[in-house]
Design a protein around this motif. Sequence first.
Motif, mmCIF file in Angstrom:
data_model
loop_
_atom_site.group_PDB
_atom_site.id
_atom_site.type_symbol
_atom_site.label_atom_id
_atom_site.label_comp_id
_atom_site.label_asym_id
_atom_site.label_seq_id
_atom_site.Cartn_x
_atom_site.Cartn_y
_atom_site.Cartn_z
ATOM 1 N N CYS A 39 -41.071 -33.119 16.812
ATOM 2 C CA CYS A 39 -40.507 -34.429 17.108
ATOM 3 C C CYS A 39 -41.495 -35.244 17.927
ATOM 4 N N GLU A 95 -33.625 -33.432 11.455
ATOM 5 C CA GLU A 95 -34.662 -34.183 10.747
ATOM 6 C C GLU A 95 -34.210 -35.588 10.366
ATOM 7 N N SER A 96 -35.100 -36.555 10.619
ATOM 8 C CA SER A 96 -34.881 -37.968 10.271
ATOM 9 C C SER A 96 -33.777 -38.621 11.084
ATOM 10 N N ASN A 116 -39.086 -32.984 11.809
ATOM 11 C CA ASN A 116 -38.428 -31.910 11.063
ATOM 12 C C ASN A 116 -37.864 -30.887 12.029
#
Length: 286
Positions: free
Chosen positions: A240, A214-215, A200
């Motif tokens: 992370c 994020e992602s 995030n």
Amino acid sequence: MNTQQIIQREIQQKWPVIPQKDTPIHKAGLVLPPGNWAAFDPFLVMAEDNMQKGAFEHHPHRGIETVTYMIDGVLRHSDNKGNKGELRMGDTQWMTAGKGLLHLEEAPENGFAHLLQLWVNLPAENKMEEPRYQDILRSHTPVRKEDGVEIRIISGSSGNVTSTTLNYTPVTMVEIELAAGKTVIQDFPADYNGFIYVVNGAGVFGANKVAGKESEVLWLSQSVDNPSEVEITTTEQLRCLAIAGKPLREPVVAKGPFVMNTEEQVNQAFKDLRDGGFGEWYEQKL
């Protein structure tokens, strides 16, 4: 004294992880898609799973290590050799399947498990090792601290802080938490393939200053002959994982839960499973 030049890693590729609803109780997204054996070596596949109880049944593994990092929720695990336990947010389990076992991972009743699971290939000489577990609890993980920075060393090292996690395949895996507007440098030994996954937050990554959020997966450029490092600067609070490992450069034959070096070895694994060589499954109270 090490006088080798330290290479500044760039971000070579970036891609998003898009979760798909497999069933009403399981969503999954591929962080490292399977089949890219040479490019991702020594990593085989990585998935982000968000699941409820009953998403998976018990299943076998051989020839790999599974590394399970908890993003949130609770994961209960057990196997047919009497091992069992529970993982919570920030905990990691390093399971060496080795020659094989049957195991089950699931969320508790009325709960959920949100996790990342990475498959690490085992060297040919270690594929038939005895299975082992290393539960790396967040509360006991070595931490490197700077102003506005916390790096938890799950495996390998960060700066002068080293993990006690045992590896057959050398792997550095760290959880990095940064306040907004902070910069940190993570180091890697020579000849490690690696990537960053943003759990995030957002930041700017690598010598070529690629934005990541994020992602997203950020695959690092190579540094075969020299030690290296990657710089991360946050644009907002960030969590992370930075993961890198030494390539094995060995043949990969993967079918289902088995990853070996030849078709014959994989066929033998399926035969052993059919013949009861992995043992019987029995339910455990967790």
